[in-house]
Design a protein around this motif. Structure first.
Motif, PDB file in Angstrom:
ATOM      1  N   GLU A   1      -6.668  11.270  -4.681  1.00  0.00           N
ATOM      2  CA  GLU A   1      -5.539  12.187  -4.737  1.00  0.00           C
ATOM      3  C   GLU A   1      -4.694  11.988  -3.499  1.00  0.00           C
ATOM      4  OE1 GLU A   1      -6.213  16.369  -5.570  1.00  0.00           O
ATOM      5  OE2 GLU A   1      -7.905  15.739  -6.835  1.00  0.00           O
ATOM      6  N   ARG A   2      -3.420  12.298  -3.602  1.00  0.00           N
ATOM      7  CA  ARG A   2      -2.525  12.245  -2.451  1.00  0.00           C
ATOM      8  C   ARG A   2      -3.136  13.073  -1.321  1.00  0.00           C
ATOM      9  NH1 ARG A   2       2.598  12.265  -0.367  1.00  0.00           N
ATOM     10  NH2 ARG A   2       3.691  10.754  -1.622  1.00  0.00           N
ATOM     11  N   ALA A   3      -3.218  12.509  -0.110  1.00  0.00           N
ATOM     12  CA  ALA A   3      -3.902  13.189   0.991  1.00  0.00           C
ATOM     13  C   ALA A   3      -3.173  14.461   1.409  1.00  0.00           C
ATOM     14  CB  ALA A   3      -4.025  12.239   2.187  1.00  0.00           C
TER      15      ALA A   3
ATOM     16  N   LEU B   1       0.878  -1.178   0.000  1.00  0.00           N
ATOM     17  CA  LEU B   1       0.000   0.000   0.000  1.00  0.00           C
ATOM     18  C   LEU B   1       0.912   1.224   0.000  1.00  0.00           C
ATOM     19  CD1 LEU B   1      -3.139  -0.019   0.792  1.00  0.00           C
ATOM     20  CD2 LEU B   1      -2.396   0.526   3.066  1.00  0.00           C
ATOM     21  N   ASP B   2       0.485   2.324  -0.599  1.00  0.00           N
ATOM     22  CA  ASP B   2       1.266   3.560  -0.490  1.00  0.00           C
ATOM     23  C   ASP B   2       0.871   4.287   0.791  1.00  0.00           C
ATOM     24  OD1 ASP B   2       2.537   3.059  -2.809  1.00  0.00           O
ATOM     25  OD2 ASP B   2       1.484   4.561  -4.011  1.00  0.00           O
ATOM     26  N   ALA B   3       1.812   5.064   1.319  1.00  0.00           N
ATOM     27  CA  ALA B   3       1.537   5.761   2.577  1.00  0.00           C
ATOM     28  C   ALA B   3       0.620   6.975   2.380  1.00  0.00           C
ATOM     29  CB  ALA B   3       2.851   6.209   3.201  1.00  0.00           C
ATOM     30  N   ASP B   4       0.530   7.464   1.146  1.00  0.00           N
ATOM     31  CA  ASP B   4      -0.102   8.768   0.935  1.00  0.00           C
ATOM     32  C   ASP B   4      -1.625   8.713   0.783  1.00  0.00           C
ATOM     33  OD1 ASP B   4      -0.194   7.517  -1.461  1.00  0.00           O
ATOM     34  OD2 ASP B   4       0.741   9.113  -2.617  1.00  0.00           O
ATOM     35  N   LEU B   5      -2.218   7.531   1.048  1.00  0.00           N
ATOM     36  CA  LEU B   5      -3.674   7.341   0.988  1.00  0.00           C
ATOM     37  C   LEU B   5      -4.239   7.460  -0.420  1.00  0.00           C
ATOM     38  CD1 LEU B   5      -4.622   9.105   4.315  1.00  0.00           C
ATOM     39  CD2 LEU B   5      -4.986   6.696   3.793  1.00  0.00           C
ATOM     40  N   GLN B   6      -3.362   7.352  -1.444  1.00  0.00           N
ATOM     41  CA  GLN B   6      -3.900   7.277  -2.807  1.00  0.00           C
ATOM     42  C   GLN B   6      -4.584   5.928  -3.003  1.00  0.00           C
ATOM     43  OE1 GLN B   6      -0.400   8.898  -5.337  1.00  0.00           O
ATOM     44  NE2 GLN B   6      -2.250   9.852  -6.106  1.00  0.00           N
ATOM     45  N   ASN B   7      -4.095   4.912  -2.276  1.00  0.00           N
ATOM     46  CA  ASN B   7      -4.764   3.615  -2.245  1.00  0.00           C
ATOM     47  C   ASN B   7      -5.585   3.573  -0.961  1.00  0.00           C
ATOM     48  OD1 ASN B   7      -1.468   2.460  -2.855  1.00  0.00           O
ATOM     49  ND2 ASN B   7      -2.975   2.856  -4.442  1.00  0.00           N
TER      50      ASN B   7
HETATM   51 MG    MG Z   1       1.281   8.564  -4.350  1.00  0.00          MG
END
Ligand code: MG
Ligand code: UDP
Length: 329
Positions: free
Chosen positions: A202-204, A97-103
């Motif tokens: 979108e990136r949070a 998972l990506d950390a940026d909450l895009q997922n």
């Molecule tokens: Mg990202």
């Protein structure tokens, strides 16, 4: 669940993500608790220089039973960071998972269902992808070339929300490549893969960690790491071009004999020469990409160096992965 192996390992690489980590913790843990399976979250700090490490340590204190934090010495790149977690994950299934909450963490359950249904690799494509327009177009173009040039079949290689079963995790851990692209490897190793659609946001907060240069490097890793078709295509193009220029020489020689000396078309000639020069330089660069990969591989430097691991019960990493671990005394 401390000593019994968890069913699910969630792996999240973190590089300068202090702005999103609090929101990530807030959404991730309830989403995973709701699944009703024993789980662990492995955060890999990829050499962040902001407050990420402090935040990860706090989170480890809050949820020590479910949280493990791997601290890399410096920035080794997203894929190397994920590999460090692959070697240490204890779960029967692993989801990145990506950390940026895009997922959205809420999508993890969807992937777990596919894994539990017997798929050993779950690929994803992003429903209405929320990225900058030039990145969407560039990645469509790369997808198109990759489909033709490599044996990897996937709709969208950019999305890192993916699921892996133990057999594929072990195969990836046994792979001794210094530079690699994990989802592509997995899709080659999987016996029963599947692909599903996942939401994309979108990136949070914060900004993307990939510059245009790093995206191009990643694309080269994907192309030259999984196929020699670019080299073959190049020698084929070289062959065709030399045959054509051979024909041109014969034609010009004929004109010289029939019409006598001519100076017309000097600039056309320049254009043609520069065009070929460009192709030749590209070919040398392409060769360099492959030689560079061989060079990186023969040096056998570690793919990552671990400074410390925060975990409740120490766990012996899988053998075979060429990373180095320096545990704090
Ligand atoms: Mg990202
Ligand atoms: N990341 C990392 N090391 C790097 C670059 C990125 O661990 O050198 C992590 C980053 O923290 C994030 C994920 O990889 O969790 C994806 O990065 P990002 O969101 O910046 O990429 P994008 O979504 O723009 O492709």
């Amino acid at each position: 669940m401390n000593d019994t192996a968890p069913v699910l390992s969630v792996v999240i690489p973190v590089y300068n993500e202090e702005e999103v980590l609090p929101t990530l913790f807030e959404r991730l843990y309830p989403a995973l608790d709701a699944l009703g399976r024993p789980y662990e979250v492995l955060f890999v700090n990829d050499g962040s220089r902001d407050g990420s490490v402090a935040l990860l340590k706090d989170q480890f204190r809050r949820r020590p039973a479910e949280t493990r934090v791997i601290l890399l010495q410096v920035n080794f790149g997203q894929h190397a960071a994920i590999l460090a977690a692959f070697a240490r994950a204890r779960g029967a299934y692993l989801i990145t998972l990506d950390a940026d909450l895009q997922n959205p963490p809420e999508e993890v359950g969807k992937l777990l269902r596919e894994l539990e249904a017997g798929h050993d690799y779950v690929g994803t494509w992003r429903a209405n992808r929320q990225d900058l327009w030039w990145r969407r177009i560039a990645s469509q173009f790369v997808n198109l070339i990759r489909e033709r040039m490599t044996p990897i079949k996937m709709t969208d290689h950019g999305c890192m929300l993916r699921g892996y079963a133990r057999s594929v995790i072990d195969a990836i851990n046994a792979t001794r490549e210094n530079v690699t692209f994990i989802p592509a490897l997995a899709s080659l190793y999987a016996a029963n893969p599947t692909e599903i659609e996942v939401k994309h946001d979108e990136r949070a907060a914060g900004a993307s960690k990939y510059s245009l240069y790093r995206l191009i490097r990643l694309t080269f890793d994907l192309m030259t790491g999984f196929s020699t078709v670019p080299l073959q295509a190049f020698s084929l193009a070289g062959l065709v071009l030399s045959m054509l220029s051979g024909a041109l020489v014969v034609y010009l020689l004929g004109r010289r004999l029939v019409l006598g000396p001519e100076v017309d078309g000097v600039f056309t000639l320049f254009a043609i020469v520069f065009f070929f020069l460009g192709i030749a330089l590209f070919g040398i660069g392409l060769l360099g990409e492959y030689i560079g990969r061989i060079y990186v591989q023969v040096r056998q430097r570690p793919r990552y160096i671990i400074g410390a691991v925060l975990e409740q019960t120490p766990h012996v990493p899988a053998a075979g992965t060429n990373g180095i671990e320096r545990r704090a005394p």
